[in-house]
Design a protein around this motif. Sequence first.
Motif, mmCIF file in Angstrom:
data_model
loop_
_atom_site.group_PDB
_atom_site.id
_atom_site.type_symbol
_atom_site.label_atom_id
_atom_site.label_comp_id
_atom_site.label_asym_id
_atom_site.label_seq_id
_atom_site.Cartn_x
_atom_site.Cartn_y
_atom_site.Cartn_z
ATOM 1 N N ASN A 17 0.811 -1.209 0.000
ATOM 2 C CA ASN A 17 0.000 0.000 0.000
ATOM 3 C C ASN A 17 0.852 1.270 0.000
ATOM 4 N N ALA A 18 2.154 1.104 -0.239
ATOM 5 C CA ALA A 18 3.098 2.227 -0.276
ATOM 6 C C ALA A 18 3.238 2.902 1.094
ATOM 7 N N GLN A 19 3.001 2.110 2.157
ATOM 8 C CA GLN A 19 3.189 2.609 3.514
ATOM 9 C C GLN A 19 4.510 2.073 4.072
ATOM 10 N N ILE A 20 5.160 2.889 4.886
ATOM 11 C CA ILE A 20 6.401 2.429 5.518
ATOM 12 C C ILE A 20 6.085 1.283 6.473
ATOM 13 N N GLN A 21 6.715 0.150 6.244
ATOM 14 C CA GLN A 21 6.528 -1.025 7.095
ATOM 15 C C GLN A 21 7.480 -0.976 8.286
ATOM 16 N N TRP A 22 8.707 -0.566 8.026
ATOM 17 C CA TRP A 22 9.684 -0.381 9.102
ATOM 18 C C TRP A 22 10.837 0.491 8.642
ATOM 19 N N ILE A 23 11.555 1.030 9.611
ATOM 20 C CA ILE A 23 12.813 1.740 9.394
ATOM 21 C C ILE A 23 13.875 1.001 10.197
ATOM 22 N N ILE A 24 15.002 0.750 9.612
ATOM 23 C CA ILE A 24 16.014 -0.073 10.253
ATOM 24 C C ILE A 24 16.467 0.533 11.587
ATOM 25 N N ASP A 25 16.811 -0.350 12.518
ATOM 26 C CA ASP A 25 17.350 0.096 13.801
ATOM 27 C C ASP A 25 18.669 0.836 13.611
ATOM 28 N N SER A 26 18.998 1.650 14.587
ATOM 29 C CA SER A 26 20.321 2.263 14.599
ATOM 30 C C SER A 26 21.374 1.190 14.870
ATOM 31 N N VAL A 27 22.545 1.374 14.280
ATOM 32 C CA VAL A 27 23.665 0.456 14.496
ATOM 33 C C VAL A 27 24.564 1.052 15.568
ATOM 34 N N ASP A 28 24.891 0.233 16.557
ATOM 35 C CA ASP A 28 25.750 0.690 17.642
ATOM 36 C C ASP A 28 27.180 0.809 17.135
ATOM 37 N N THR A 29 27.657 2.023 16.978
ATOM 38 C CA THR A 29 28.991 2.252 16.437
ATOM 39 C C THR A 29 29.576 3.510 17.035
ATOM 40 N N LYS A 30 30.903 3.603 17.020
ATOM 41 C CA LYS A 30 31.593 4.759 17.589
ATOM 42 C C LYS A 30 31.826 5.860 16.559
ATOM 43 N N GLY A 31 31.569 5.588 15.306
ATOM 44 C CA GLY A 31 31.825 6.566 14.260
ATOM 45 C C GLY A 31 30.857 7.734 14.303
ATOM 46 N N ASP A 32 31.319 8.893 13.866
ATOM 47 C CA ASP A 32 30.462 10.079 13.828
ATOM 48 C C ASP A 32 29.502 10.050 12.641
ATOM 49 N N GLU A 33 29.988 9.563 11.503
ATOM 50 C CA GLU A 33 29.167 9.492 10.298
ATOM 51 C C GLU A 33 28.896 8.033 9.967
ATOM 52 N N THR A 34 27.677 7.584 10.193
ATOM 53 C CA THR A 34 27.320 6.186 9.948
ATOM 54 C C THR A 34 26.110 6.127 9.030
ATOM 55 N N TYR A 35 26.171 5.215 8.061
ATOM 56 C CA TYR A 35 25.045 5.031 7.148
ATOM 57 C C TYR A 35 25.239 3.718 6.387
ATOM 58 N N HIS A 36 24.150 3.265 5.781
ATOM 59 C CA HIS A 36 24.140 2.072 4.940
ATOM 60 C C HIS A 36 24.235 2.516 3.485
ATOM 61 N N TYR A 37 24.925 1.735 2.633
ATOM 62 C CA TYR A 37 24.993 2.149 1.242
ATOM 63 C C TYR A 37 24.886 1.021 0.228
ATOM 64 N N GLU A 38 24.616 -0.207 0.664
ATOM 65 C CA GLU A 38 24.280 -1.280 -0.277
ATOM 66 C C GLU A 38 23.429 -2.306 0.438
ATOM 67 N N LEU A 39 22.631 -3.046 -0.333
ATOM 68 C CA LEU A 39 21.833 -4.151 0.187
ATOM 69 C C LEU A 39 22.256 -5.441 -0.491
ATOM 70 N N TRP A 40 22.330 -6.508 0.303
ATOM 71 C CA TRP A 40 22.636 -7.826 -0.243
ATOM 72 C C TRP A 40 21.696 -8.865 0.364
ATOM 73 N N LYS A 41 21.365 -9.866 -0.427
ATOM 74 C CA LYS A 41 20.654 -11.038 0.074
ATOM 75 C C LYS A 41 21.522 -12.260 -0.188
ATOM 76 N N VAL A 42 21.832 -12.991 0.866
ATOM 77 C CA VAL A 42 22.656 -14.200 0.762
ATOM 78 C C VAL A 42 21.875 -15.339 1.419
ATOM 79 N N GLY A 43 21.226 -16.163 0.592
ATOM 80 C CA GLY A 43 20.360 -17.190 1.158
ATOM 81 C C GLY A 43 19.238 -16.530 1.943
#
Length: 219
Positions: free
Chosen positions: A65-91
């Motif tokens: 329905n084009a509604q947001i189902q979820w937004i990914i959790d924050s990743v616990d990291t020490k870096g100041d600039e953190t983000y995701h930049y690729e998606l993979w599916k492995v099995g």
Amino acid sequence: MTFKIFTDELTIGRKTLIPPHAIEDYIIRGETVIIVVGTSRKRVYENPDFEVPVDGQNVLAFDRNAQIQWIIDSVDTKGDETYHYELWKVGNHYLTRHTSGTVQFDPDTGTVLDTLRDHQLPIGSEIVELSSQVHDVVEFDDAVFVACDIDATHQLYAFEADGTERWRSAANERRGTIFVEDGELYEQTAENRTTDHRYRLDPDTGDRYDREVIDTGPY
């Protein structure tokens, strides 16, 4: 359900959504699409239909329905600039390439399940160790093909679905990007600024055949 995904828009059925920043990658999973949205330092689109809370939560899932189902959790990291930049599916593993390493998440909820080092990858029940940061992952014919960054001792690997290594490229051999097209596995290497070489890649051995010279033109 029809999904059409472009850099600057996402269409689900008859509804089109404008993202706040460029869509960089996506995975279609049944009647859900999971996308990676570029960070706030990249291209900005006016009047977006949804927002990303912070750069580090730039993976979202949309339902039929084009509604947001979820937004990914924050990743616990020490870096100041953190983000995701690729998606993979492995099995059954759903993963992102993240500034802090390889992130595994639950595709139903967006819950972060694990954070691995950038040269590690879950395949089957194994955590495989590569010789450098994972650059790309391709599934083909019940096997997993992994390309590492150019500083890797071995740039290409092939694994069985259970994580057993099938082959790896020779030490310090320069290899290219891997992709599937028309039911065949290919590798493409940049030879110089205007020329690429494209090969059909034997999935069982890693041998290259049928070289095609491609004129990429001046940059």
